[in-house]
Enzyme design. Sequence first.
Site, PDB file in Angstrom:
ATOM      1  N   TYR A 203      -3.772   8.515   0.151  1.00 54.83           N
ATOM      2  CA  TYR A 203      -3.662   7.376  -0.781  1.00 54.83           C
ATOM      3  C   TYR A 203      -5.282   7.301  -1.385  1.00 54.83           C
ATOM      4  O   TYR A 203      -6.230   7.013  -0.636  1.00 54.83           O
ATOM      5  CB  TYR A 203      -3.499   6.149   0.034  1.00 54.83           C
ATOM      6  CG  TYR A 203      -2.262   5.858   0.397  1.00 54.83           C
ATOM      7  CD1 TYR A 203      -1.319   6.591   0.188  1.00 54.83           C
ATOM      8  CD2 TYR A 203      -2.119   4.531   1.425  1.00 54.83           C
ATOM      9  CE1 TYR A 203       0.065   6.311   0.471  1.00 54.83           C
ATOM     10  CE2 TYR A 203      -0.736   4.390   1.924  1.00 54.83           C
ATOM     11  CZ  TYR A 203       0.405   5.266   1.488  1.00 54.83           C
ATOM     12  OH  TYR A 203       1.381   5.066   2.063  1.00 54.83           O
TER      13      TYR A 203
ATOM     14  N   LEU B  10       8.809  -5.379  -1.477  1.00 55.45           N
ATOM     15  CA  LEU B  10       9.326  -6.241  -2.785  1.00 55.45           C
ATOM     16  C   LEU B  10       9.824  -5.233  -3.790  1.00 55.45           C
ATOM     17  O   LEU B  10       9.730  -5.585  -4.904  1.00 55.45           O
ATOM     18  CB  LEU B  10       7.990  -6.739  -3.354  1.00 55.45           C
ATOM     19  CG  LEU B  10       7.243  -8.056  -2.432  1.00 55.45           C
ATOM     20  CD1 LEU B  10       5.783  -8.368  -3.223  1.00 55.45           C
ATOM     21  CD2 LEU B  10       8.102  -9.031  -1.942  1.00 55.45           C
ATOM     22  N   ALA B  11      10.419  -3.973  -3.376  1.00 55.08           N
ATOM     23  CA  ALA B  11      10.916  -3.258  -4.327  1.00 55.08           C
ATOM     24  C   ALA B  11       9.820  -2.803  -5.484  1.00 55.08           C
ATOM     25  O   ALA B  11      10.216  -2.925  -6.641  1.00 55.08           O
ATOM     26  CB  ALA B  11      12.274  -3.385  -4.845  1.00 55.08           C
ATOM     27  N   SER B  12       8.536  -2.332  -5.096  1.00 52.76           N
ATOM     28  CA  SER B  12       7.722  -1.900  -5.897  1.00 52.76           C
ATOM     29  C   SER B  12       7.385  -3.205  -7.072  1.00 52.76           C
ATOM     30  O   SER B  12       6.913  -3.079  -8.295  1.00 52.76           O
ATOM     31  CB  SER B  12       7.912  -0.869  -6.863  1.00 52.76           C
ATOM     32  OG  SER B  12       8.303   0.330  -5.900  1.00 52.76           O
TER      33      SER B  12
END
Length: 328
Positions: free
Chosen positions: A56, A204-206
Amino acid sequence: MQSRKFGRTGRSVSEIGFGAWAIGAAWGEVNDDDAVAALHAALDAGVTFLDTADVYGDGRSEKLIARVMKERGGERPFIATKAGRRLPVQTVEGYSLENLTGWIDRSLKYLEADTLDLVQLHCPPTDLYYHPEVFERLDRLVEQGKIRHYGVSVERVDEALKAMQYPGVVSVQIIFNAFRQRPAELFFDQAKKNDVAIIARVPLASGLLSGKFKADTKFETTDHRLFNRNGEAFDVGETFSGVPYEVGLAAVEKIRPLVSGDTTMAKFALRWILMFDAVSVVIPGARNPAQAVSNAEAAALAPLSDALMAKVKAIYDQDIRPYVHQRW
């Protein structure tokens, strides 16, 4: 903030955690000050579980967490990181003891830790789960004191089920949300039987399930929601949970009327996940303090009714299932 048992580690963690991908990279620009403030806000709100990875921002996320730990002092939260995606090409051979040791030593340095709480293999090749020698290498790293525990982050339910056959695997991180419901069928029951912790990622599904996006929403060139829309950079399931964007937007509009009062759609979506007791922790991301606080507040929502849960399931079955259910 409520806590949940984290598998057989002997630890309990906040049921809402902090996913630190967004403060590292690939979600548009986030400056260090906002990232640090978001971490502080989450910890102030009772979050005790942070999830990061060595890739990341090529270590940026880990370094930011270390900075916040130094600023706060006192007892550290449970910090989970991941290893394996620094390989230029994903192969089982790449998960050698030498490479694993090198990745873990780097994370120890960046997180400024003596021992890593949890190291997760970061969505490795499916074939890796059929190579017990890889898990034996992780056992050796536990014996050496470099890591306390290890787990896996998977793309597919089949990988999760196979990983749990290794006694050293204490946790499985998997995509689970109202648009990715397959894990709740068989995997959750098996995880409970094996006392394996479940980390629910992409909750949150992106951002789709926040209800804030429209057909003409623009994403930055550094945001995977633009550059990985069709799986160009990594598994397409990591972006909008693999749901075609327009299909997801239409389904969101069916969910919106189910959200009552002053509750946001994002909090509703997080509370939906917490209705499953097999889940140990949910790890929404946050790019600023307001998002971090809002995520934490989802834990205080009242449980959703059986009727509401059934309606969300019906929307999934009708609109989303054909695109994702058998794929992952």
